[in-house]
Structures are given as C-alpha cells and as structure tokens.
Write a protein that holds these residues in place. Structure first.
Motif, PDB file in Angstrom:
ATOM      1  N   LYS A   1       0.780  -1.103   0.078  1.00 16.01           N
ATOM      2  CA  LYS A   1       0.090   0.071   0.059  1.00 16.01           C
ATOM      3  C   LYS A   1       0.805   1.006  -0.108  1.00 16.01           C
ATOM      4  N   HIS A   2       0.604   1.953  -1.100  1.00 19.97           N
ATOM      5  CA  HIS A   2       1.763   3.192  -1.014  1.00 19.97           C
ATOM      6  C   HIS A   2       0.811   4.590  -0.850  1.00 19.97           C
ATOM      7  N   ASN A   3       1.508   5.250   0.210  1.00 19.23           N
ATOM      8  CA  ASN A   3       0.792   6.570   0.359  1.00 19.23           C
ATOM      9  C   ASN A   3       1.690   7.648   0.002  1.00 19.23           C
ATOM     10  N   GLN A   4       1.150   8.430  -0.946  1.00 19.45           N
ATOM     11  CA  GLN A   4       1.860   9.489  -1.786  1.00 19.45           C
ATOM     12  C   GLN A   4       1.696  10.624  -1.207  1.00 19.45           C
ATOM     13  N   SER A   5       1.093  10.713  -0.223  1.00 16.59           N
ATOM     14  CA  SER A   5       0.752  12.234   0.520  1.00 16.59           C
ATOM     15  C   SER A   5       2.044  12.114   1.655  1.00 16.59           C
ATOM     16  N   ASN A   6       2.071  13.262   2.083  1.00 18.47           N
ATOM     17  CA  ASN A   6       3.193  13.549   2.924  1.00 18.47           C
ATOM     18  C   ASN A   6       2.736  12.669   4.252  1.00 18.47           C
ATOM     19  N   VAL A   7       3.839  12.007   4.866  1.00 15.10           N
ATOM     20  CA  VAL A   7       3.756  11.213   6.171  1.00 15.10           C
ATOM     21  C   VAL A   7       3.404  12.090   7.454  1.00 15.10           C
ATOM     22  N   LEU A   8       2.323  11.846   8.208  1.00 16.80           N
ATOM     23  CA  LEU A   8       2.061  12.709   9.413  1.00 16.80           C
ATOM     24  C   LEU A   8       2.560  12.005  10.546  1.00 16.80           C
ATOM     25  N   SER A   9       2.853  11.267  10.590  1.00 18.44           N
ATOM     26  CA  SER A   9       3.231  10.228  11.787  1.00 18.44           C
ATOM     27  C   SER A   9       3.949   8.902  11.366  1.00 18.44           C
ATOM     28  N   PHE A  10       4.976   8.490  12.293  1.00 23.86           N
ATOM     29  CA  PHE A  10       5.597   7.420  11.944  1.00 23.86           C
ATOM     30  C   PHE A  10       6.377   6.799  13.513  1.00 23.86           C
ATOM     31  N   LEU A  11       5.881   5.613  13.855  1.00 22.51           N
ATOM     32  CA  LEU A  11       6.621   5.088  15.041  1.00 22.51           C
ATOM     33  C   LEU A  11       6.217   6.054  16.202  1.00 22.51           C
ATOM     34  N   GLY A  12       5.069   6.571  16.218  1.00 21.95           N
ATOM     35  CA  GLY A  12       4.923   7.570  17.403  1.00 21.95           C
ATOM     36  C   GLY A  12       5.314   8.887  17.429  1.00 21.95           C
ATOM     37  N   MET A  13       5.976   9.360  16.538  1.00 27.78           N
ATOM     38  CA  MET A  13       6.554  10.507  16.114  1.00 27.78           C
ATOM     39  C   MET A  13       5.519  11.416  15.106  1.00 27.78           C
ATOM     40  N   ARG A  14       5.520  12.545  15.641  1.00 26.75           N
ATOM     41  CA  ARG A  14       4.662  13.351  14.760  1.00 26.75           C
ATOM     42  C   ARG A  14       5.634  14.186  13.726  1.00 26.75           C
ATOM     43  N   ILE A  15       5.119  14.200  12.534  1.00 26.00           N
ATOM     44  CA  ILE A  15       6.090  14.903  11.366  1.00 26.00           C
ATOM     45  C   ILE A  15       5.135  15.822  10.822  1.00 26.00           C
ATOM     46  N   THR A  16       5.605  17.236  10.811  1.00 27.06           N
ATOM     47  CA  THR A  16       5.031  18.099  10.417  1.00 27.06           C
ATOM     48  C   THR A  16       5.880  18.839   9.294  1.00 27.06           C
ATOM     49  N   TYR A  17       5.291  19.547   8.279  1.00 23.20           N
ATOM     50  CA  TYR A  17       6.054  20.399   7.249  1.00 23.20           C
ATOM     51  C   TYR A  17       5.812  21.801   7.412  1.00 23.20           C
ATOM     52  N   ASP A  18       6.857  22.725   7.359  1.00 20.86           N
ATOM     53  CA  ASP A  18       6.839  24.038   7.316  1.00 20.86           C
ATOM     54  C   ASP A  18       7.532  24.691   6.641  1.00 20.86           C
ATOM     55  N   ASN A  19       7.131  25.342   5.676  1.00 21.96           N
ATOM     56  CA  ASN A  19       8.099  25.866   4.601  1.00 21.96           C
ATOM     57  C   ASN A  19       9.455  25.362   4.181  1.00 21.96           C
ATOM     58  N   GLY A  20       9.229  24.227   3.773  1.00 22.36           N
ATOM     59  CA  GLY A  20      10.347  23.275   3.352  1.00 22.36           C
ATOM     60  C   GLY A  20      11.103  22.696   4.321  1.00 22.36           C
ATOM     61  N   GLU A  21      10.822  22.994   5.504  1.00 19.52           N
ATOM     62  CA  GLU A  21      11.195  22.202   6.917  1.00 19.52           C
ATOM     63  C   GLU A  21      10.441  20.970   7.320  1.00 19.52           C
ATOM     64  N   VAL A  22      11.172  19.868   7.750  1.00 16.82           N
ATOM     65  CA  VAL A  22      10.469  18.792   8.430  1.00 16.82           C
ATOM     66  C   VAL A  22      10.743  18.904   9.826  1.00 16.82           C
ATOM     67  N   ILE A  23       9.544  18.788  10.578  1.00 20.85           N
ATOM     68  CA  ILE A  23       9.737  19.076  12.073  1.00 20.85           C
ATOM     69  C   ILE A  23       9.447  17.546  12.617  1.00 20.85           C
ATOM     70  N   ILE A  24      10.233  17.009  13.309  1.00 19.21           N
ATOM     71  CA  ILE A  24       9.697  15.698  13.876  1.00 19.21           C
ATOM     72  C   ILE A  24       9.664  15.790  15.398  1.00 19.21           C
ATOM     73  N   ASP A  25       8.751  15.473  16.274  1.00 16.85           N
ATOM     74  CA  ASP A  25       8.690  15.332  17.640  1.00 16.85           C
ATOM     75  C   ASP A  25       7.699  14.296  18.203  1.00 16.85           C
ATOM     76  N   GLN A  26       7.410  14.467  19.523  1.00 22.90           N
ATOM     77  CA  GLN A  26       6.781  13.504  20.132  1.00 22.90           C
ATOM     78  C   GLN A  26       5.859  14.049  21.018  1.00 22.90           C
ATOM     79  N   PRO A  27       4.841  14.936  21.030  1.00 20.04           N
ATOM     80  CA  PRO A  27       3.987  15.611  21.868  1.00 20.04           C
ATOM     81  C   PRO A  27       3.221  14.665  22.642  1.00 20.04           C
TER      82      PRO A  27
END
Length: 189
Positions: free
Chosen positions: A103-129
């Motif tokens: 199953k291939h998801n072509q959109s931006n990933v929003l979470s992986f292994l409990g980490m939140r992934i956000t995208y902001d002006n070309g930056e990728v931010i990974i956190d675990q709130p």
C-alpha cells in the motif's frame, strides 16, 4: 513454534486417527518468527536491487545514482523514505509493487513510530508531543529546573518514595532515553 488451528471445512485433508495434520511451509503473519523472515526476505531483495544497507543501522538503506539519492528505513512492515529525485522514488515504489503486495501513500507522512511529522516552509519537524505529555503525567515529582544537575532535586530525602519503587524509576529513565534517542537528543546533555 506450533500453530494449532482447525482445518477449513471446505478443504479435504488426509485424516490420521481422526486428526488432521497440516504442515505450514512459510511464515505466518503474527507468529514470532514471521517478522524475522520478512526482514531477511526484504533485506536480501533490496541488496539484489543494488540498495546498500547501513553499517550502523541495519534497518536503514540507501542508493546513490549520480548526484541523487534515496534513503529509507524499514520498521517491521512499514517503510519510510525520502529522496532528492522523484524518479528514484518512482523506481523504488515500482520495484516493491512488482514483487510485493504494498500500500503506497503518496501524501506527506504525518506520523511514524509514534513521532509526529509536520512540514513548514520546506522544513520537516519531528517531535513526540503525545509521548512527552504522557511521560510528564507519569512523573509525580516533576519540577522545572534550570539544569538537569540541580542537586536539590537529586537528593534522596527530597524525592521521598520515588526511588523506593526501582521498577517505576527505571521505567521513567528508559522513557526519557527513548525520547532522547528519537527526537530530543538535547536531553542527554
């Protein structure tokens, strides 16, 4: 490991002494060895396709083609990838889909292994709130300090019963170590 299950009624099997024996010749999803079998299969397949495995992390793979590269990590049956070239991504997805059911998801990933992934002006931010909030709620004696080496917090008489339950203490330390390894390396210093 042994798997005991009833044979499907629609299938005819040879019976011996009223029992049906079926030998499973491959790994079954959910059994302990199935994850290892999948890892061995996907690893050997990727190496045959000229992807290189990291010497430092056996779940990290990469491939360089001229000035472009693709990097991906495998966690059980999830693969997270990034690339400097859409052509490398398309080739990677095609190779996988031609050989495995994916199953291939072509959109931006929003979470992986409990980490939140956000995208902001070309930056990728990974956190675990969520993990951080759960950890803070779990720590009863949580106090804000300027430095993790504040001696007033470390003294045994100030902590009271916190250190008497060594299992709980170890669990909290391991959670902080997990957090530091994943998205907060600053916690180690």
């Amino acid at each position: 490991d042994a798997l005991i299950a009833e044979a499907p009624e629609w299938k005819q099997f040879a019976r011996r002494n009223g029992s049906v024996l079926v030998k499973v010749t491959g790994a079954l999803y959910g059994l302990p060895e199935s994850g290892r079998q999948w890892y061995n299969l996907i690893t050997s397949f990727l190496k045959q396709q000229q992807y290189k495995q990291s010497k430092h992390d056996p779940c990290l793979f990469f491939r360089h083609v001229n000035r472009d590269k693709i990097i991906f990590i495998i966690h059980v049956d999830d693969i997270l990838y990034t690339s400097t070239s859409q052509l490398l991504v398309d080739e990677f997805v095609k190779i996988l889909s031609d050989n495995f059911k994916i199953k291939h998801n072509q959109s931006n990933v929003l979470s992986f292994l409990g980490m939140r992934i956000t995208y902001d002006n070309g930056e990728v931010i990974i956190d675990q709130p969520v993990f951080v909030n759960d950890l803070v709620q779990d720590v009863v004696c949580c106090k804000s300090v300027d430095s993790p080496c504040d001696r007033s917090i470390v003294q045994h008489d100030k902590l009271g019963d916190v250190l008497t339950d060594i299992t709980s203490y170890r669990s909290r330390v391991m959670k902080v170590m997990y957090l530091a390894r994943g998205t907060r390396p600053d916690l180690l210093f």
